[in-house]
Design an enzyme around this catalytic site. Structure first.
Site, PDB file in Angstrom:
ATOM      1  N   HIS A 102       0.764  -1.346  -0.078  1.00 28.10           N
ATOM      2  CA  HIS A 102      -0.085   0.105  -0.116  1.00 28.10           C
ATOM      3  C   HIS A 102       0.771   1.139   0.056  1.00 28.10           C
ATOM      4  O   HIS A 102       2.045   1.268   0.574  1.00 28.10           O
ATOM      5  CB  HIS A 102      -0.846  -0.025   1.235  1.00 28.10           C
ATOM      6  CG  HIS A 102      -1.760  -1.429   1.467  1.00 28.10           C
ATOM      7  ND1 HIS A 102      -2.629  -1.648   0.457  1.00 28.10           N
ATOM      8  CD2 HIS A 102      -1.610  -2.231   2.317  1.00 28.10           C
ATOM      9  CE1 HIS A 102      -3.150  -3.259   0.914  1.00 28.10           C
ATOM     10  NE2 HIS A 102      -2.639  -3.261   2.121  1.00 28.10           N
ATOM     11  N   GLU A 145      -1.875  -0.713   8.440  1.00 29.10           N
ATOM     12  CA  GLU A 145      -2.678  -1.599   8.929  1.00 29.10           C
ATOM     13  C   GLU A 145      -1.866  -2.504  10.191  1.00 29.10           C
ATOM     14  O   GLU A 145      -0.548  -2.753  10.042  1.00 29.10           O
ATOM     15  CB  GLU A 145      -3.357  -2.619   7.922  1.00 29.10           C
ATOM     16  CG  GLU A 145      -2.143  -3.411   7.124  1.00 29.10           C
ATOM     17  CD  GLU A 145      -2.928  -3.952   5.756  1.00 29.10           C
ATOM     18  OE1 GLU A 145      -4.057  -3.772   5.324  1.00 29.10           O
ATOM     19  OE2 GLU A 145      -1.943  -4.668   5.132  1.00 29.10           O
ATOM     20  N   HIS A 183       3.560  -7.434   1.485  1.00 29.90           N
ATOM     21  CA  HIS A 183       2.906  -8.952   2.181  1.00 29.90           C
ATOM     22  C   HIS A 183       1.818  -9.383   1.366  1.00 29.90           C
ATOM     23  O   HIS A 183       1.415  -9.067   0.375  1.00 29.90           O
ATOM     24  CB  HIS A 183       2.397  -7.753   3.400  1.00 29.90           C
ATOM     25  CG  HIS A 183       1.427  -7.011   2.849  1.00 29.90           C
ATOM     26  ND1 HIS A 183       1.682  -5.483   2.689  1.00 29.90           N
ATOM     27  CD2 HIS A 183       0.044  -7.045   2.849  1.00 29.90           C
ATOM     28  CE1 HIS A 183       0.398  -5.099   2.322  1.00 29.90           C
ATOM     29  NE2 HIS A 183      -0.598  -5.813   2.563  1.00 29.90           N
ATOM     30  N   ARG A 226      -1.345  -4.476  -6.272  1.00 33.66           N
ATOM     31  CA  ARG A 226      -1.244  -5.832  -6.307  1.00 33.66           C
ATOM     32  C   ARG A 226      -0.014  -6.262  -7.205  1.00 33.66           C
ATOM     33  O   ARG A 226       0.025  -5.699  -8.578  1.00 33.66           O
ATOM     34  CB  ARG A 226      -2.497  -6.644  -6.812  1.00 33.66           C
ATOM     35  CG  ARG A 226      -2.332  -8.148  -6.890  1.00 33.66           C
ATOM     36  CD  ARG A 226      -3.653  -8.600  -7.706  1.00 33.66           C
ATOM     37  NE  ARG A 226      -4.881  -8.501  -6.772  1.00 33.66           N
ATOM     38  CZ  ARG A 226      -6.017  -7.638  -7.581  1.00 33.66           C
ATOM     39  NH1 ARG A 226      -5.897  -7.251  -8.895  1.00 33.66           N
ATOM     40  NH2 ARG A 226      -6.840  -7.248  -6.781  1.00 33.66           N
TER      41      ARG A 226
END
Length: 320
Positions: free
Chosen positions: A101, A118, A176, A196
């Site tokens: 991200h 996150e 990740h 992605r």
């Protein structure tokens, strides 16, 4: 304003499974439900209240009417009338795509969005289940690009075996993926921006490869090997155990075998409880709600006192 529960927003995913229904009792009719969005004001996916006199009002409507009372003045000063975090439960029957991200600056420039910091709390993991978190060595941008061309990216990645209770902090730029067999709770900035970079060459139900964001990711990735992701925290019973303290959210772990009362008069932030095991009745000055494993409740910043009635519960407590 009493403790609020919301109607879960269920998301079908190529990699999803049945645990959200079988373990948490979510109202899924699919065998590929990957996510339950518990608290969201992401456009098109805004949470709706499920309990009490405010039932069927949206979270955003409530924020518009009562911003300071619900969010807290300090939160409104920082984020305006936007709910700053997104709360989910995730069931990965298959490996998720390898992704990352962007940070706030890139996300603002490219998508007029926040970035996406996150954290994950592992609620259940099949034997041998693992995550991908970061690289296993420092790499250069050109090495990374070559690994995509030669289909050898997996050789550069760091794999972590996981079990219930393991917690990971995923800062922006960190590559990740959630591995097959992992059921987790996710707390993140309000953002749905994901780059992605590899999807195991899988095809969707229509036979199409999913979109990759190779070029966008190049300038967003942190190419350094870092061991900054595993969260070391206390699990002391009947105490408030700090897990993550970052600019976007603060998370504590509560492992309770008896009731607890918190004075929240000076908190100036909403409080979220994600129930990751057991059951509790949670009340403030204006009402109460029961939460079971896999459920979430939001208590407004105007709560002067929070009481958790239980004989056995594990909670993630989230504030700003």
């Amino acid at each position: 304003m009493y403790p609020l529960k919301f109607k879960p927003i269920l998301k079908e995913r190529l990699w999803g499974g049945k645990k959200l229904k079988e373990v948490f009792g979510k109202a899924s009719i699919s065998e590929t439900t990957g996510e339950s969005w518990e608290l969201s004001t992401v456009q098109g996916d805004i949470s709706v209240i499920a309990n009490g006199d405010l039932a069927d009002n949206s979270l955003q409507e409530l924020i518009e009417k009562y911003p300071n009372e619900l969010l807290g003045k300090s939160v409104v000063d920082r984020f305006g009338k936007e709910f700053p975090i997104l709360i989910k439960f995730i069931d990965a029957k298959q490996d998720l795509s390898i992704q990352l991200h962007p940070n706030d600056q890139l996300a603002k420039e490219r998508h007029n969005s926040f970035g996406k910091t996150e954290m994950w709390y592992i609620m259940d993991a099949d034997p041998g289940a693992e995550l991908i978190v970061g690289f296993n060595k420092d790499v250069t941008k050109s090495e990374y690009a070559k690994s995509l061309e030669s289909d050898s990216l997996l050789d550069l990645l760091n794999y972590e075996k996981v079990k219930e209770g393991d917690t990971f902090f995923i800062n922006t730029g960190k590559i990740h993926a959630i591995g097959a067999g992992v059921l987790l709770a996710e707390i993140q900035q309000t953002s749905d921006v994901t780059y992605r970079v590899f999807d195991f060459n899988r095809r969707d139900k229509d036979g199409n490869l999913r979109e990759l964001h190779t070029d966008l990711a190049l300038d967003a990735i942190d190419y350094k090997k870092k061991d900054d992701f595993k969260v070391d925290y206390s699990k002391e019973s009947n105490a408030i155990n700090s897990m993550v303290q970052c600019p976007y959210f603060k998370t504590n772990f509560l492992n309770l075998t008896q009731s607890m009362v918190q004075d929240t008069l000076k908190r100036d932030s909403f409080t979220i409880f994600m129930c990751v095991d057991g059951e509790a009745k949670i009340e403030n000055d204006f009402g109460q709600v029961i939460v079971n494993k896999g459920e979430t409740t939001l208590l407004p910043a105007s709560s002067k006192k929070i009481k958790i009635n239980t004989t056995g519960v594990k909670l993630l407590e989230v504030t700003i």
